[in-house]
Design an enzyme around this catalytic site. Structure first.
Site, short mmCIF file in Angstrom:
data_model
loop_
_atom_site.label_atom_id
_atom_site.label_comp_id
_atom_site.label_asym_id
_atom_site.label_seq_id
_atom_site.Cartn_x
_atom_site.Cartn_y
_atom_site.Cartn_z
N LYS A 187 -2.39 -2.34 7.77
CA LYS A 187 -3.84 -1.92 7.87
C LYS A 187 -4.50 -2.84 8.86
O LYS A 187 -4.08 -4.04 8.81
CB LYS A 187 -4.33 -2.00 6.50
CG LYS A 187 -5.90 -1.42 6.24
CD LYS A 187 -6.54 -1.64 5.17
CE LYS A 187 -7.91 -1.03 5.06
NZ LYS A 187 -8.50 -1.14 3.83
N ARG A 242 -0.29 -2.04 -6.68
CA ARG A 242 -0.75 -3.33 -6.03
C ARG A 242 -1.77 -4.25 -6.69
O ARG A 242 -1.71 -5.48 -6.43
CB ARG A 242 -1.33 -2.48 -4.51
CG ARG A 242 -1.86 -3.71 -3.59
CD ARG A 242 -2.16 -2.76 -2.19
NE ARG A 242 -3.06 -4.00 -1.25
CZ ARG A 242 -2.65 -4.29 -0.40
NH1 ARG A 242 -1.29 -4.78 -0.12
NH2 ARG A 242 -3.39 -5.15 0.48
N ARG A 270 0.87 -0.89 -0.03
CA ARG A 270 0.06 0.07 0.07
C ARG A 270 0.86 1.22 0.01
O ARG A 270 2.10 1.13 0.69
CB ARG A 270 -0.76 0.10 1.15
CG ARG A 270 -1.91 -1.16 1.41
CD ARG A 270 -2.73 -1.07 2.47
NE ARG A 270 -3.65 -2.19 2.77
CZ ARG A 270 -3.30 -3.42 3.36
NH1 ARG A 270 -2.29 -3.52 4.01
NH2 ARG A 270 -4.24 -4.43 3.15
N TYR A 327 -9.49 -10.43 -7.48
CA TYR A 327 -8.70 -10.42 -8.45
C TYR A 327 -9.06 -11.58 -9.67
O TYR A 327 -8.41 -11.58 -10.73
CB TYR A 327 -7.36 -10.37 -8.02
CG TYR A 327 -7.02 -9.25 -7.03
CD1 TYR A 327 -6.75 -8.03 -7.78
CD2 TYR A 327 -6.82 -9.42 -5.85
CE1 TYR A 327 -6.64 -6.97 -6.92
CE2 TYR A 327 -6.63 -8.20 -5.11
CZ TYR A 327 -6.14 -6.94 -5.55
OH TYR A 327 -6.30 -5.87 -4.91
N HIS A 349 -2.13 2.89 -6.04
CA HIS A 349 -2.71 1.83 -5.54
C HIS A 349 -2.98 0.79 -6.81
O HIS A 349 -3.06 -0.36 -6.49
CB HIS A 349 -4.04 1.77 -4.71
CG HIS A 349 -4.34 0.88 -3.88
ND1 HIS A 349 -3.69 0.69 -2.76
CD2 HIS A 349 -5.50 -0.07 -3.63
CE1 HIS A 349 -4.19 -0.35 -2.00
NE2 HIS A 349 -5.30 -0.66 -2.63
N HIS A 407 -4.66 -9.45 3.36
CA HIS A 407 -6.14 -9.58 3.47
C HIS A 407 -6.48 -10.75 4.72
O HIS A 407 -6.24 -11.69 4.92
CB HIS A 407 -6.81 -10.04 2.29
CG HIS A 407 -6.46 -9.01 1.19
ND1 HIS A 407 -6.64 -9.35 -0.33
CD2 HIS A 407 -6.56 -7.74 1.15
CE1 HIS A 407 -6.62 -8.41 -0.89
NE2 HIS A 407 -6.30 -7.36 -0.20
#
Length: 580
Positions: free
Chosen positions: A454, A522, A429, A554, A519, A545
């Site tokens: 995050k 990524r 990120r 994705y 972003h 995640h």
């Protein structure tokens, strides 16, 4: 009170709409947008087209407002043409006080090309400010003058306040434009001063009042851990002996008089602010500066609760901003008076304004947090069951491998190139790239430790083999001790806004016709790994995640097996070719 004026903007006459800042509310915003009004930074007003239809529509929509029409400006066409050919000093007299040049040293006998619409604006720091229309003959010469540069944001030329720069610029236009207020005079004439006071709201800080001088302000900005307070119009610095010494050391070259009003033993080593504390403190200060005094207690309660529950500074900022916007919509009324109907009405307004569902979810989360954790309304379950906007199922924008390569090739600056390579090569990120420290990079194991990402989670990601040599070259060029990418202040991390700007410029230079931010690198990292056959569970770990569902998005943008599927239309076309 709304004032209408005839203005000249972007090569045509417009109706300028002027009103006090505090009159700009939601209702005003909606009405202006319905008129297709646009905001002009240079004129500091909204404007609409100069036509009867637009004027009557404005009067109809704003019938409840007091409207005054400024008739001091002659709207006759012949008079307007005459003004365009006047010498600059005479033309300046017709300008409003806001755009009136600071210097009008040139006399009326000097004639200037009317196409230029030349203006000398107020000085900004060490520069004279020159505004003019683009006329190739003059602009080409201006670009060659040392000490002159184009400010693309404000659409003006900045001229360094030096005798040589003045002489060369005035030679181009054939008129004297600037006074004798050279930069060297400021250094000797202006006496700079700093006063240090106790900061009652947080005794870990000292409050710095200062002379309004760009050199001193720039010096205070560059001090580590400095935080600017809008409400106090002062800088806050950690109240430590080391910081006090650093302040004196940095301002000594400017000849600043420092007067301290601090009591004895106020400066302590224990007052040192670490980077996490500084980030939280500056975010808190920023939030409290946004609200009026009577609304501060309820906002402060929410900020304190978020901090007590150890939420990150970004969550602190996002939740508080969403809550403040909600309060602002209802003129900062007492939160005790809110009902579920008020929340529904606000969410409906959000949708009407065309804002995304994620913004609506943020509002709901912020309000639920406030009423559950701050007000402790657990019993009122009907209020807690707020409606949530339906989420849009958007697919991420992904760059192809060749597009990524073109972006990297478009960047020549080593620091900027490595920043983009890291974002793509490790799938980081933008905040993780900017906060990256040298101690987190393990070149032997080819791993990067991402700390407090995050959700305050640590994770290990890959360090591409192809980037190791580039890192060594970069380190030999940039002597950074802690952060890999330092900002304008030594020892401070590179800002995410600057990283985003690097990406935008690279995309533009690479001639890629996609609306993408940093972003997207990524997203591209994850998609390209999936296309190369990497197990989706490994990709989930690399990206950090929580749920595999987040990573499966994705699969919708990767080429995969669906690229082998042929459309019925293609089969039909191929069949016709075979028959023919």
């Amino acid at each position: 009170m709304i004032s209408l004026k005839k203005i000249w903007h972007r090569g045509d006459h417009r109706i300028g709409i002027f009103f006090p800042y505090d009159a700009y509310d939601t209702s005003m915003k909606k009405k202006l947008k319905s008129l297709n009004a646009r905001f002009s930074k240079s004129k500091s007003c909204w404007y609409i087209s100069y036509s009867k239809k637009a004027y009557h529509q404005f009067k109809q929509d704003f019938d409840t407002y007091d409207i005054s029409i400024d008739k001091t400006i002659n709207t006759d066409k012949a008079s307007a043409e005459k003004r365009h050919t006047l010498p600059i000093s005479q033309k300046a007299e017709l300008q409003s006080e806001k755009t009136k040049p600071l210097h009008s040293a040139h006399k009326s006998e000097y004639q200037i090309d009317p196409r230029l619409k030349l203006k000398v604006l107020d000085n900004v720091g060490k520069y004279w400010v020159l505004q003019c229309q683009y006329v190739s003959k003059y602009v080409k010469k201006l670009k060659k003058v040392k000490g002159v540069y184009w400010n693309s944001h404000h659409k003006v030329y900045m001229v360094y306040r030096h005798p040589e720069a003045k002489k060369n610029v005035e030679k181009i236009f054939g008129v004297p434009l600037f006074g004798d207020d050279y930069l060297i005079k400021d250094n000797h004439e202006e006496k700079l001063r700093i006063e240090i006071f106790v900061y009652k709201e947080d005794t870990r800080y000292m409050l710095i009042k200062f002379s309004n001088n760009y050199r001193l302000i720039d010096c205070l900005k560059r001090l580590s851990y400095s935080v600017y307070s809008k409400t106090k119009d002062a800088y806050l610095l950690p109240a430590t002996p080391e910081m006090n010494e650093a302040l004196q050391l940095h301002t000594d070259a400017l000849g600043v008089d420092i007067e301290s009003h601090l009591p004895k033993k106020y400066l302590k080593k224990s007052n040192f602010i670490n980077s996490k504390s500084k980030k939280i403190s500056s975010t808190r200060q920023y939030i409290l500066d946004l609200v009026p005094e009577h609304a501060k207690p309820c906002v402060e309660d929410m900020v304190d609760m978020l901090m007590a529950m150890n939420y990150s500074s970004s969550t602190l900022k996002n939740y508080s901003n969403a809550f403040i916007n909600f309060l602002k919509y209802y003129n900062y009324k007492d939160p005790e008076e809110f009902t579920k109907k008020d929340v529904v009405k606000y969410l409906a307004y959000y949708t009407e304004m065309g804002l995304s569902s994620s913004s609506g979810h943020l509002v709901v989360n912020a309000l639920k947090f406030y009423f559950k954790n701050v007000k402790e309304w657990d019993e009122d379950m009907s209020f807690m069951k707020m409606p949530r906007p339906k989420k849009e199922k958007k697919l991420p924008t992904v760059l192809s491998e060749s597009e990524c390569e073109r972006i990297f090739e478009a960047v020549n600056q080593p620091k900027h190139k490595l920043l983009l390579l890291m974002a793509y090569g490790a799938g980081l990120r933008v905040s993780e790239v900017c906060q990256l420290r040298w101690r987190d990079i393990d070149e032997e194991k080819h791993q990067i430790m991402i700390k407090s990402g995050k959700g305050k989670k640590d994770r290990l990601v890959m360090l591409p083999y192809s980037i190791v040599e580039y890192i060594k070259i970069y380190r030999s060029l940039y002597d950074t001790k802690d952060y890999v990418f330092e900002g304008r202040v030594k020892g401070e991390p590179y800002s995410t806004a600057s990283a985003g700007s690097v990406m935008r410029k690279a995309v533009k230079k690479a001639n890629i016709d996609k609306k993408v931010g940093i972003h997207a690198l990524r997203h591209s990292f994850a998609t390209h790994l999936l296309e190369s056959g990497t197990d989706i569970r490994f990709i989930q770990k690399f990206l950090g995640h929580n749920s595999i569902k987040t990573t499966t998005i994705y699969t919708h943008v990767s080429k995969g097996s669906h690229s082998k599927i042929q459309s019925p239309l293609d089969r039909l076309k191929n069949k016709n070719k075979e028959i023919n």
